[in-house]
Write a protein that holds these residues in place. Sequence first.
Motif, PDB file in Angstrom:
ATOM      1  N   GLY A  15       0.816  -1.215   0.000  1.00 48.30           N
ATOM      2  CA  GLY A  15       0.000   0.000   0.000  1.00 48.30           C
ATOM      3  C   GLY A  15       0.850   1.267   0.000  1.00 48.30           C
ATOM      4  O   GLY A  15       0.538   2.237  -0.684  1.00 48.30           O
ATOM      5  N   VAL A  16       1.937   1.252   0.755  1.00 50.53           N
ATOM      6  CA  VAL A  16       2.835   2.412   0.798  1.00 50.53           C
ATOM      7  C   VAL A  16       3.500   2.623  -0.567  1.00 50.53           C
ATOM      8  O   VAL A  16       3.594   3.756  -1.044  1.00 50.53           O
ATOM      9  CB  VAL A  16       3.890   2.231   1.914  1.00 50.53           C
ATOM     10  CG1 VAL A  16       5.004   3.258   1.796  1.00 50.53           C
ATOM     11  CG2 VAL A  16       3.236   2.325   3.274  1.00 50.53           C
ATOM     12  N   VAL A  17       3.920   1.563  -1.203  1.00 52.50           N
ATOM     13  CA  VAL A  17       4.545   1.673  -2.519  1.00 52.50           C
ATOM     14  C   VAL A  17       3.548   2.225  -3.539  1.00 52.50           C
ATOM     15  O   VAL A  17       3.882   3.099  -4.342  1.00 52.50           O
ATOM     16  CB  VAL A  17       5.122   0.313  -2.973  1.00 52.50           C
ATOM     17  CG1 VAL A  17       5.531   0.347  -4.433  1.00 52.50           C
ATOM     18  CG2 VAL A  17       6.302  -0.075  -2.100  1.00 52.50           C
ATOM     19  N   ARG A  18       2.324   1.750  -3.517  1.00 55.35           N
ATOM     20  CA  ARG A  18       1.302   2.252  -4.451  1.00 55.35           C
ATOM     21  C   ARG A  18       0.988   3.725  -4.187  1.00 55.35           C
ATOM     22  O   ARG A  18       0.772   4.499  -5.111  1.00 55.35           O
ATOM     23  CB  ARG A  18       0.046   1.416  -4.363  1.00 55.35           C
ATOM     24  CG  ARG A  18       0.211   0.054  -4.977  1.00 55.35           C
ATOM     25  CD  ARG A  18      -1.063  -0.728  -4.963  1.00 55.35           C
ATOM     26  NE  ARG A  18      -0.853  -2.049  -5.543  1.00 55.35           N
ATOM     27  CZ  ARG A  18      -1.599  -3.092  -5.298  1.00 55.35           C
ATOM     28  NH1 ARG A  18      -2.645  -2.981  -4.493  1.00 55.35           N
ATOM     29  NH2 ARG A  18      -1.338  -4.248  -5.848  1.00 55.35           N
ATOM     30  N   ALA A  19       0.952   4.102  -2.927  1.00 58.25           N
ATOM     31  CA  ALA A  19       0.707   5.505  -2.589  1.00 58.25           C
ATOM     32  C   ALA A  19       1.853   6.388  -3.072  1.00 58.25           C
ATOM     33  O   ALA A  19       1.635   7.510  -3.530  1.00 58.25           O
ATOM     34  CB  ALA A  19       0.519   5.660  -1.082  1.00 58.25           C
ATOM     35  N   MET A  20       3.074   5.890  -2.994  1.00 55.43           N
ATOM     36  CA  MET A  20       4.231   6.654  -3.472  1.00 55.43           C
ATOM     37  C   MET A  20       4.167   6.860  -4.982  1.00 55.43           C
ATOM     38  O   MET A  20       4.565   7.908  -5.480  1.00 55.43           O
ATOM     39  CB  MET A  20       5.536   5.962  -3.094  1.00 55.43           C
ATOM     40  CG  MET A  20       5.821   6.042  -1.639  1.00 55.43           C
ATOM     41  SD  MET A  20       5.906   7.741  -1.111  1.00 55.43           S
ATOM     42  CE  MET A  20       7.077   7.646   0.153  1.00 55.43           C
ATOM     43  N   GLN A  21       3.666   5.881  -5.715  1.00 57.31           N
ATOM     44  CA  GLN A  21       3.526   6.040  -7.157  1.00 57.31           C
ATOM     45  C   GLN A  21       2.534   7.158  -7.478  1.00 57.31           C
ATOM     46  O   GLN A  21       2.785   7.991  -8.354  1.00 57.31           O
ATOM     47  CB  GLN A  21       3.071   4.728  -7.790  1.00 57.31           C
ATOM     48  CG  GLN A  21       4.115   3.646  -7.752  1.00 57.31           C
ATOM     49  CD  GLN A  21       3.562   2.291  -8.180  1.00 57.31           C
ATOM     50  OE1 GLN A  21       2.358   2.088  -8.250  1.00 57.31           O
ATOM     51  NE2 GLN A  21       4.463   1.355  -8.450  1.00 57.31           N
TER      52      GLN A  21
END
Length: 115
Positions: A15-21
Amino acid sequence: RVVKAIRPLRQLAIGVVRAMQSMFWVLVLTFVCLYSLAILTTRMIGWGQILDDPDAIPKETQEMFATMEDSMFTLFAFMNGHEWHKVRPLLDLLPWTKPLFVAFTICGSWALLSV
């Protein structure tokens, strides 16, 4: 390994990686808006092309938009609600610019930074 072993922690990391994108594209959009408006404000205010007499623009205000970097920083400060007092003489000199700066602030701080 720990992230792979614990399922909730793995889901949180994904979820954190997707939010960073998504955040990256918001930053790109913000930069493009600041850059394009910095070109306009540098030419119009910094170089004095907004008036027939460039000396009529207050020096402090003109210095805030003297270069592209200065204009981008000033516009970024406006997005965050800072340095309005420094541009006030320009707004008093050219009242029709008030709605433009208000529209920029609404678009910048409310729309771009809220995404």
